[in-house]
Scaffold this motif. Structure first.
Motif, short mmCIF file in Angstrom:
data_model
loop_
_atom_site.label_atom_id
_atom_site.label_comp_id
_atom_site.label_asym_id
_atom_site.label_seq_id
_atom_site.Cartn_x
_atom_site.Cartn_y
_atom_site.Cartn_z
N GLY A 394 -21.54 42.89 13.80
CA GLY A 394 -20.73 42.50 12.64
C GLY A 394 -20.56 43.64 11.65
O GLY A 394 -19.44 43.90 11.16
N ASP A 395 -21.66 44.34 11.35
CA ASP A 395 -21.58 45.44 10.38
C ASP A 395 -20.74 46.59 10.93
O ASP A 395 -19.92 47.18 10.22
N ALA A 396 -20.94 46.91 12.23
CA ALA A 396 -20.19 48.02 12.83
C ALA A 396 -18.70 47.70 12.88
O ALA A 396 -17.84 48.57 12.61
N ALA A 397 -18.35 46.46 13.26
CA ALA A 397 -16.94 46.07 13.33
C ALA A 397 -16.29 46.11 11.96
O ALA A 397 -15.12 46.50 11.82
N LEU A 398 -17.05 45.72 10.94
CA LEU A 398 -16.49 45.71 9.59
C LEU A 398 -16.31 47.12 9.06
O LEU A 398 -15.29 47.46 8.44
N GLU A 399 -17.29 47.98 9.28
CA GLU A 399 -17.22 49.35 8.78
C GLU A 399 -16.12 50.16 9.48
O GLU A 399 -15.47 51.00 8.85
N SER A 400 -15.89 49.88 10.75
CA SER A 400 -14.87 50.63 11.48
C SER A 400 -13.48 50.02 11.33
O SER A 400 -12.54 50.50 11.97
N ARG A 401 -13.36 48.99 10.54
CA ARG A 401 -12.09 48.30 10.32
C ARG A 401 -11.55 47.72 11.62
O ARG A 401 -10.34 47.50 11.77
N PHE A 402 -12.43 47.41 12.56
CA PHE A 402 -12.01 46.80 13.82
C PHE A 402 -11.69 45.32 13.61
O PHE A 402 -10.77 44.78 14.24
N ILE A 403 -12.45 44.68 12.74
CA ILE A 403 -12.27 43.27 12.39
C ILE A 403 -12.35 43.14 10.88
O ILE A 403 -13.14 43.84 10.23
N SER A 404 -11.56 42.23 10.33
CA SER A 404 -11.59 42.02 8.88
C SER A 404 -12.76 41.13 8.48
O SER A 404 -13.28 40.35 9.29
N ALA A 405 -13.16 41.25 7.22
CA ALA A 405 -14.31 40.48 6.72
C ALA A 405 -14.07 38.97 6.72
O ALA A 405 -14.98 38.20 7.07
N PRO A 406 -12.87 38.47 6.33
CA PRO A 406 -12.68 37.01 6.31
C PRO A 406 -12.89 36.35 7.67
O PRO A 406 -13.47 35.27 7.75
N ILE A 407 -12.43 37.01 8.75
CA ILE A 407 -12.58 36.38 10.06
C ILE A 407 -14.04 36.36 10.49
O ILE A 407 -14.47 35.46 11.23
N ILE A 408 -14.84 37.31 10.02
CA ILE A 408 -16.28 37.28 10.31
C ILE A 408 -16.93 36.09 9.62
O ILE A 408 -17.76 35.38 10.20
N ILE A 409 -16.51 35.82 8.38
CA ILE A 409 -17.04 34.67 7.65
C ILE A 409 -16.65 33.37 8.34
O ILE A 409 -17.47 32.47 8.54
N VAL A 410 -15.39 33.26 8.73
CA VAL A 410 -14.90 32.05 9.39
C VAL A 410 -15.61 31.84 10.72
O VAL A 410 -16.04 30.73 11.05
N SER A 411 -15.77 32.92 11.50
CA SER A 411 -16.44 32.80 12.80
C SER A 411 -17.91 32.44 12.63
O SER A 411 -18.47 31.66 13.42
N GLY A 412 -18.56 33.00 11.61
CA GLY A 412 -19.96 32.66 11.36
C GLY A 412 -20.13 31.19 10.99
O GLY A 412 -21.03 30.52 11.50
N LEU A 413 -19.26 30.68 10.11
CA LEU A 413 -19.32 29.26 9.74
C LEU A 413 -19.03 28.38 10.96
O LEU A 413 -19.66 27.33 11.14
N THR A 414 -18.09 28.80 11.78
CA THR A 414 -17.77 28.02 12.99
C THR A 414 -18.97 27.95 13.92
O THR A 414 -19.29 26.88 14.45
N GLY A 415 -19.63 29.08 14.14
CA GLY A 415 -20.79 29.09 15.02
C GLY A 415 -21.95 28.26 14.49
O GLY A 415 -22.61 27.55 15.26
N ILE A 416 -22.18 28.32 13.19
CA ILE A 416 -23.29 27.56 12.60
C ILE A 416 -23.01 26.06 12.68
O ILE A 416 -23.89 25.28 13.05
N THR A 417 -21.80 25.65 12.33
CA THR A 417 -21.48 24.22 12.36
C THR A 417 -21.47 23.68 13.79
O THR A 417 -21.76 22.50 14.01
N ALA A 418 -21.17 24.54 14.78
CA ALA A 418 -21.19 24.09 16.17
C ALA A 418 -22.60 23.73 16.62
O ALA A 418 -22.77 22.94 17.55
N LEU A 419 -23.61 24.30 15.97
CA LEU A 419 -24.99 24.03 16.37
C LEU A 419 -25.51 22.71 15.82
O LEU A 419 -26.60 22.27 16.19
N LEU A 420 -24.75 22.06 14.93
CA LEU A 420 -25.18 20.78 14.38
C LEU A 420 -25.21 19.69 15.45
O LEU A 420 -26.02 18.77 15.38
N THR A 421 -24.33 19.78 16.42
CA THR A 421 -24.25 18.78 17.48
C THR A 421 -24.53 19.47 18.80
O THR A 421 -23.63 20.06 19.41
N VAL A 422 -25.78 19.39 19.25
CA VAL A 422 -26.18 20.13 20.46
C VAL A 422 -25.70 19.43 21.72
O VAL A 422 -25.70 20.02 22.80
N LYS A 423 -25.30 18.15 21.63
CA LYS A 423 -24.85 17.44 22.82
C LYS A 423 -23.51 17.95 23.32
O LYS A 423 -23.20 17.82 24.49
#
Length: 512
Positions: A394-423
């Motif tokens: 995440g840090d390397a992608a952000l520093e190299s401008r490979f990925i923007s910061a907002p999409i990292i935040i959105v992807s992180g929230l998506t991954g965390i909320t996906a873990l709420l329902t393990v079934k």
């Protein structure tokens, strides 16, 4: 790994089994031993032990068993020693020696007589001991199972803060005893079947008579009878073969490692399928709302459990729709974003080489790769790899401008909320990609059309004839009380109407 019956040529062992089933025992111990040895050619685990009583010459016997599958102490103390060392001439009559040994000498709780070679060979493979007696065309099958099993422990994937700590193991006998300990009622029935042409895996169907639906039970038995496969090593193979809509990523048959969970399902009128060699027990029918249920919901306060279920539902919706909503807003509907936030997103995306949809797909794949890596590696190393990998990438992608910061935040929230329902397994990933492309093509309108199609698809789904959205599409006093919310136990008096055959008015407080 395994093949369907129509695609497999008969193996040598199958031909031997058919040849053996066409033969009968004769009244010679040596000839019968030769028959067993022919069946187990090149198998050094087959043990043959001949012995004779020193007082009664007619008691010339032989035990046959497979090393590692039996309890040798039981064989020695309950079979060989009583026959070898006892004074049998004064105690039994040699007119029907086999029956006399069965009822007066062998000290075992389970002894049966058989002349079927196929039955004798199958019992030997399952850990029993065959006793041959000179001059008789029948043999005794003595229960001497004694292989090593894993001790009962708490399931790693279904840990709870409050609730029973025991979980299923690989032994079907142990698993059935765990279920029986929860439901001490003669109406709890166990019916055994055998699946797998080569593995001959034992399967047990568990249900409560008078509570489970007879139509669901008959349909399950029919599907189990139509299974034609080379081998069954885990309940996952059976689950895939008996589920509705086999190409759908949705589950219509679920699995669990917790006996209390299975007992609760049985008391609601569902059916359990226990597969020998697997710690995962299948339960059916399975409804969509059960994705958001957790084992602890039935041991904690009803208000807390209901709020927890609401969080799981919100988290699942966010895990599926959050990237799509972000793509649709930044691509088609910028006017819906507050101006300061829009300017911040635009500034963060300056210099990035990919459009928003590509960024979302890349981050989704990276998160799934990290999650899969953490799952497959040993637990201590896997957690470290996931955390360090996510931080570094995440840090390397952000520093190299490979990925923007907002999409990292959105992807992180998506991954965390996906873990709420393990079934949920692959279904949210598929839906996330589907909604991403709909949002990229049509914006919010694409998301709305996708949701409409998804609801229609859910309404068409059935789990053994039971509507998949039971308890969520219409109010029904008998079905709504343990679906989206969990009402207090003193308000629950009915089992689900369509899941159980009778006894709808039984007090549900006794069921969990």
């Amino acid at each position: 790994m395994f093949f369907r019956k129509k695609d497999v040529k008969k193996t040598k062992s199958e031909n031997k089994s058919r040849h053996a089933s066409s033969q009968k025992l004769i009244n010679s111990v040596d000839a019968n031993i030769k028959l067993f040895q022919d069946m187990f050619t090149n198998d050094d685990t087959l043990i043959v032990r001949k012995f004779q009583n020193k007082y009664l010459k007619a008691a010339a016997c032989c035990v046959i068993y497979i090393d590692g599958m039996v309890n040798t102490e039981v064989i020695h103390e309950h079979i060989i020693q009583p026959i070898l060392g006892g004074d049998l001439k004064d105690e039994i009559s040699d007119g029907n020696l086999l029956e006399e040994l069965q009822y007066k000498v062998i000290a075992s709780s389970d002894v049966k007589e058989s002349a079927d070679i196929y039955d004798l060979v199958g019992s030997t493979i399952n850990g029993d001991t065959v006793l041959l007696v000179e001059g008789y065309k029948k043999a005794l099958i003595v229960s001497t199972k004694g292989w090593q099993t894993r001790p009962i422990d708490e399931p790693l994937a279904e840990r709870v803060v409050r609730g029973p700590r025991e979980g299923f193991v690989e032994s079907i006998v142990t698993n059935l005893s765990l279920i029986r300990r929860k439901i001490k009622n003669p109406d709890l029935k166990f019916q055994f079947k055998e699946c797998g042409m080569t593995t001959k895996t034992k399967i047990c169907v568990c249900y409560i008579e008078g509570v489970a639906s007879e139509k669901v039970l008959q349909e399950l038995m029919h599907r189990l009878d139509t299974i034609e496969i080379d081998g069954i090593l885990d309940s996952g193979s059976v689950q895939e073969l008996i589920k509705d809509a086999p190409l759908s990523p949705l589950e219509t048959v679920t699995s669990t490692e917790r006996p209390d969970n299975v007992a609760g399902k049985l008391l609601e009128g569902r059916i359990a399928v226990v597969v020998d060699g697997s710690p995962f027990v299948l339960t059916l029918p399975f409804l969509f709302v059960e994705y958001f249920h957790a084992d602890e919901d039935y041991y904690n306060d009803s208000l807390f459990s209901s709020v927890s279920r609401a969080f799981r539902m919100i988290g699942t919706i966010a895990a599926i729709l959050l990237p799509a909503i972000y793509v649709s807003l930044t691509t088609f509907h910028q006017e819906m974003i507050p101006t300061p936030l829009l300017l911040s997103i635009a500034a963060a995306r300056q210099g990035t080489p990919f459009p928003t949809i590509v960024e979302a797909v890349i981050m989704g794949f990276l998160f799934e790769i990290l999650r899969e890596t953490g799952t497959r590696m040993p637990a201590p190393i896997g957690q470290t790899v996931v955390i360090v990998g996510a931080l570094i990438l995440g840090d390397a992608a952000l520093e190299s401008r490979f990925i923007s910061a907002p999409i990292i935040i959105v992807s992180g929230l998506t991954g965390i909320t996906a873990l709420l329902t393990v079934k949920f397994k692959s279904f949210p990933i598929i839906l996330r990609l589907l909604f991403l492309f709909l949002a990229f093509l049509m914006g919010l309108y694409g998301i709305i059309f996708g949701l409409i199609g998804l609801v229609i698809y859910f309404m068409e789904m059935r789990s053994y004839g039971i509507p998949y959205l039971l308890g969520t599409t219409a109010y029904d006093e008998k079905n709504i009380r343990d679906t989206v919310t969990r009402v207090p136990w003193w308000q629950v008096h009915f089992r689900p109407r369509l899941s159980s055959a009778e006894n709808h008015d039984s007090d549900h407080r006794k069921q969990r």
